[in-house]
Each structure stands twice: as structure tokens, then as C-alpha cells.
Motif scaffolding. Structure first.
Motif, PDB file in Angstrom:
ATOM      1  N   LEU A   1      37.799  71.625  44.271  1.00 25.55           N
ATOM      2  CA  LEU A   1      36.802  70.978  45.134  1.00 25.55           C
ATOM      3  C   LEU A   1      37.036  69.482  45.305  1.00 25.55           C
ATOM      4  O   LEU A   1      36.219  68.792  45.923  1.00 25.55           O
ATOM      5  CB  LEU A   1      35.408  71.232  44.566  1.00 25.55           C
ATOM      6  N   THR A   2      38.140  68.958  44.792  1.00 26.35           N
ATOM      7  CA  THR A   2      38.384  67.517  44.802  1.00 26.35           C
ATOM      8  C   THR A   2      38.266  66.906  46.199  1.00 26.35           C
ATOM      9  O   THR A   2      37.479  65.978  46.431  1.00 26.35           O
ATOM     10  CB  THR A   2      39.777  67.209  44.224  1.00 26.35           C
ATOM     11  N   HIS A   3      39.070  67.384  47.142  1.00 27.10           N
ATOM     12  CA  HIS A   3      39.108  66.771  48.475  1.00 27.10           C
ATOM     13  C   HIS A   3      37.821  67.022  49.263  1.00 27.10           C
ATOM     14  O   HIS A   3      37.323  66.130  49.953  1.00 27.10           O
ATOM     15  CB  HIS A   3      40.302  67.313  49.268  1.00 27.10           C
TER      16      HIS A   3
ATOM     17  N   VAL B   1      34.712  68.958  39.024  1.00 26.18           N
ATOM     18  CA  VAL B   1      35.950  68.596  38.340  1.00 26.18           C
ATOM     19  C   VAL B   1      36.917  68.070  39.396  1.00 26.18           C
ATOM     20  O   VAL B   1      37.228  68.772  40.364  1.00 26.18           O
ATOM     21  CB  VAL B   1      36.561  69.810  37.612  1.00 26.18           C
ATOM     22  N   ALA B   2      37.363  66.832  39.234  1.00 25.55           N
ATOM     23  CA  ALA B   2      38.202  66.189  40.250  1.00 25.55           C
ATOM     24  C   ALA B   2      39.541  65.784  39.654  1.00 25.55           C
ATOM     25  O   ALA B   2      39.612  65.292  38.529  1.00 25.55           O
ATOM     26  CB  ALA B   2      37.502  64.966  40.831  1.00 25.55           C
ATOM     27  N   MET B   3      40.596  66.009  40.411  1.00 24.69           N
ATOM     28  CA  MET B   3      41.936  65.608  39.997  1.00 24.69           C
ATOM     29  C   MET B   3      42.164  64.140  40.348  1.00 24.69           C
ATOM     30  O   MET B   3      41.873  63.708  41.470  1.00 24.69           O
ATOM     31  CB  MET B   3      42.984  66.476  40.695  1.00 24.69           C
ATOM     32  N   PRO B   4      42.705  63.340  39.431  1.00 23.45           N
ATOM     33  CA  PRO B   4      42.970  61.936  39.733  1.00 23.45           C
ATOM     34  C   PRO B   4      44.193  61.788  40.644  1.00 23.45           C
ATOM     35  O   PRO B   4      45.144  62.570  40.541  1.00 23.45           O
ATOM     36  CB  PRO B   4      43.240  61.328  38.352  1.00 23.45           C
TER      37      PRO B   4
ATOM     38  N   GLY C   1      49.396  55.139  49.199  1.00 27.28           N
ATOM     39  CA  GLY C   1      48.664  56.394  49.234  1.00 27.28           C
ATOM     40  C   GLY C   1      49.417  57.501  48.535  1.00 27.28           C
ATOM     41  O   GLY C   1      50.469  57.283  47.934  1.00 27.28           O
ATOM     42  N   THR C   2      48.857  58.678  48.636  1.00 30.75           N
ATOM     43  CA  THR C   2      49.431  59.886  48.028  1.00 30.75           C
ATOM     44  C   THR C   2      50.041  60.762  49.122  1.00 30.75           C
ATOM     45  O   THR C   2      49.536  60.799  50.245  1.00 30.75           O
ATOM     46  CB  THR C   2      48.329  60.664  47.287  1.00 30.75           C
TER      47      THR C   2
ATOM     48  N   SER D   1      49.450  65.005  43.402  1.00 36.65           N
ATOM     49  CA  SER D   1      48.987  63.761  42.791  1.00 36.65           C
ATOM     50  C   SER D   1      50.104  62.938  42.163  1.00 36.65           C
ATOM     51  O   SER D   1      49.934  61.741  41.922  1.00 36.65           O
ATOM     52  CB  SER D   1      47.912  64.059  41.745  1.00 36.65           C
ATOM     53  N   ASP D   2      51.262  63.559  41.887  1.00 39.94           N
ATOM     54  CA  ASP D   2      52.393  62.828  41.302  1.00 39.94           C
ATOM     55  C   ASP D   2      53.248  62.122  42.347  1.00 39.94           C
ATOM     56  O   ASP D   2      54.136  61.338  41.992  1.00 39.94           O
ATOM     57  CB  ASP D   2      53.299  63.777  40.507  1.00 39.94           C
TER      58      ASP D   2
END
Length: 298
Positions: A119-121, A182-185, A198-199, A289-290
Motif C-alpha cells: 500500500l506504499t504508493h 506498512v511503507a517501504m522506504p 528520485g527513484t 527502492s534500491d
């Protein structure tokens, strides 16, 4: 009088339920279509209500890739009407203590999923109106209690179908949770002193184009004209893997075949491509994210 009051309450509840649901269920998984898993999920949904309209977002999320599941939801949700119920099952922690939830966005869609970063984005882009934890004592397919590895079939699509068809209200999904997922950094898009950062959110997988999270408002800070050259660097876990130049272009045909270009994709985010070639394949670029990017005007 009592009868009239009762009928009024029934009508109000019916209207409230109908206004929240629209009989549409959209499925996303990392299952692929080589076996019967997706078909089983659709069968469970139709068993709840044959009147459901069931669509596929994608079943080709790379195995266990929660990040891409999150992005693909973001990519499509805004094009679906209020009341649409999405099911996203990319669940490497199936059967563990991660929560099974239904999130309602502030734009009125519902997402049924493990709360594992998926659900992060969506939470960032569309806002969290409410989150409820699925009560499996009520919202679980009958006679499935001994199965621990196919919650997509036994819990998620079953709950989604009941919600979309109006068999249950959103409140009947289960108890309300704090409005935090729960969010991914990751590296959020920024502009500082002439440099965009940016990513690499995702790849345009069919063509190998590189899609970043740098939106058109940030790009505008560079005061670009079509034809201006951008210098950009790509990093994986902070280590440089590519550096080069590309003209800022309106479309792919603005550069010769095989040459790089920078452009705004269909979501109005800065992207990089090779005309008639796969940037990702040729230069071994990934996403998630990497993977990060820095961009400036040459």
C-alpha cells in the motif's frame, strides 16, 4: 409508525451499501497464468455473486516483488470508479503474522491485500480514508481453515467479492486500524540547486524504458525546452551504474533509432528510453527502492 421508520432505515442502509459498492473487482498477483490459481480466485468470487464484473490488473508481478505490486496499483487505481475493489496478492509472508487488511482510499476505492508494503504508493498518492483488518472468522471461504498458503483465494478475493457485491458493508470487514500502512522506504523525488533526484519506480517492461518518480512539476523547475540536453546518473544501492546525456523530447521519434531520450511518460513522470531499443536490457538497469537517479540540465 414503527413500520415506516423500519422501512426508512432499511432504505437508508440499502442506499449506503449500494453507493459504496459497484460490483467491480480488479485482481493483481504474482501468480502468472501457467496454472489454475487465478482461475480459482475468480471462481470463488463468482460463487459469492455471479453478477460481479472481474478484471485483471496484472498477474505478471515478478515473484515476491512487493514494490512493483505497490507501483502497479498506483499506476491504475485513479482510472477506476469509486467503489471498485482491488485485490493485490504478492505475499511472501503468507501465513505469518502480517495483517490482512482492506484499505479505503480518500478517492473511494478499496484495496484488499496483506499490509506488507503493497500500500506504499497508493497511501501516499491518494490518501488513507480508513483501514480495516479482515476478520477471518466471518470473511473466509467456508471449509478453508486448514489451508495456510492460499489466502488470495480463501480470504482476499472472498472478502473482496462480498464487499463489491454488497453482501457485507465495509464496517463488516473487521475492526478499524490506525490509518497508517506498512511503507517501504525510498528516495522521494526532490529538486535542489538545479539537480533532480528520485527513484526508478518501475520499468516499462514491454519496452525497457526507465520510469522515475520525478513528476512534471519538479521537471518544470529546470525550465526545459524540447531539445535541451539532460545529464543523468543512475545508481543501484548508491553505486553508479550509468551516466549519460539525453535530449528532453516530446516523443520517441524525436531522436534517431537507438538513441537515448528523456520524456514525460503517460503518468507525467520523467522517464528515459532508447528509441526502438530497451534501455533497461542494454544497460542492465533495474527498478525499485534500491535504484535512484540524479538529473540536471547540461
Amino acid at each position: 409508525m414503527k413500520t415506516a421508520t423500519y422501512l426508512a432505515i432499511v432504505l437508508l442502509l440499502t442506499f449506503a451499501r449500494a453507493s459504496a459498492q459497484n460490483n467491480i473487482v480488479v485482481l493483481q498477483t504474482d501468480f502468472g497464468l501457467k496454472d489454475g490459481a487465478v482461475s480459482a480466485m475468480k471462481g470463488v468470487a463468482m460463487g459469492v455473486s455471479p453478477g460481479l464484473k472481474i478484471f485483471d490488473l496484472t498477474h505478471e508481478i515478478p515473484n515476491y516483488n512487493i514494490w512493483e505490486a505497490s507501483y502497479r496499483l498506483f499506476q491504475t487505481i485513479s482510472y477506476w470508479p469509486k467503489g471498485t475493489v482491488f485485490v493485490s496478492v504478492v505475499d511472501p509472508g503468507v501465513g505469518t503474522s502480517r495483517k490482512s487488511v482492506v484499505m479505503k482510499t480518500k478517492t473511494g476505492q478499496f484495496i484488499v491485500t496483506p499490509d506488507n508494503g503493497t500500500l506504499t504508493h497508493v497511501a501516499e498518492a491518494f490518501g488513507v480514508a480508513e483501514i480495516r483488518e479482515i476478520d477471518e472468522a466471518v470473511n473466509r471461504r467456508k471449509a478453508s481453515g486448514k489451508s495456510y498458503t492460499f489466502h488470495g483465494r480463501d480470504v482476499y478475493v472472498y472478502t473482496a467479492a462480498r464487499l463489491a457485491a454488497g453482501v457485507i458493508t465495509y464496517q463488516q470487514v473487521g475492526k478499524a486500524l490506525p490509518n497508517k500502512v506498512v511503507a517501504m522506504p525510498y528516495q522521494h523525488a526532490t529538486y535542489t540547486d538545479g539537480v533532480l533526484k528520485g527513484t526508478i519506480d518501475v520499468l516499462d517492461v514491454q519496452y525497457g524504458n526507465i520510469w522515475t518518480d520525478i513528476n512534471d512539476d519538479l521537471v518544470a523547475k529546470l525550465n526545459l525546452k524540447y531539445g535541451d540536453v539532460l545529464h543523468f546518473k543512475i545508481f543501484n544501492k548508491g553505486l553508479p551504474v550509468y551516466e549519460g546525456d539525453a535530449p528532453y523530447s516530446k516523443t520517441f521519434g524525436d531522436v534517431p533509432e537507438g538513441k537515448p531520450l528523456a520524456y514525460l511518460n503517460s503518468l507525467l513522470q520523467l522517464s528515459f528510453a532508447l528509441n526502438m531499443g530497451s534501455f533497461a536490457d542494454i544497460y542492465k538497469i533495474g527498478s525499485g527502492s534500491d535504484w535512484s537517479v540524479e538529473v540536471g540540465k547540461r
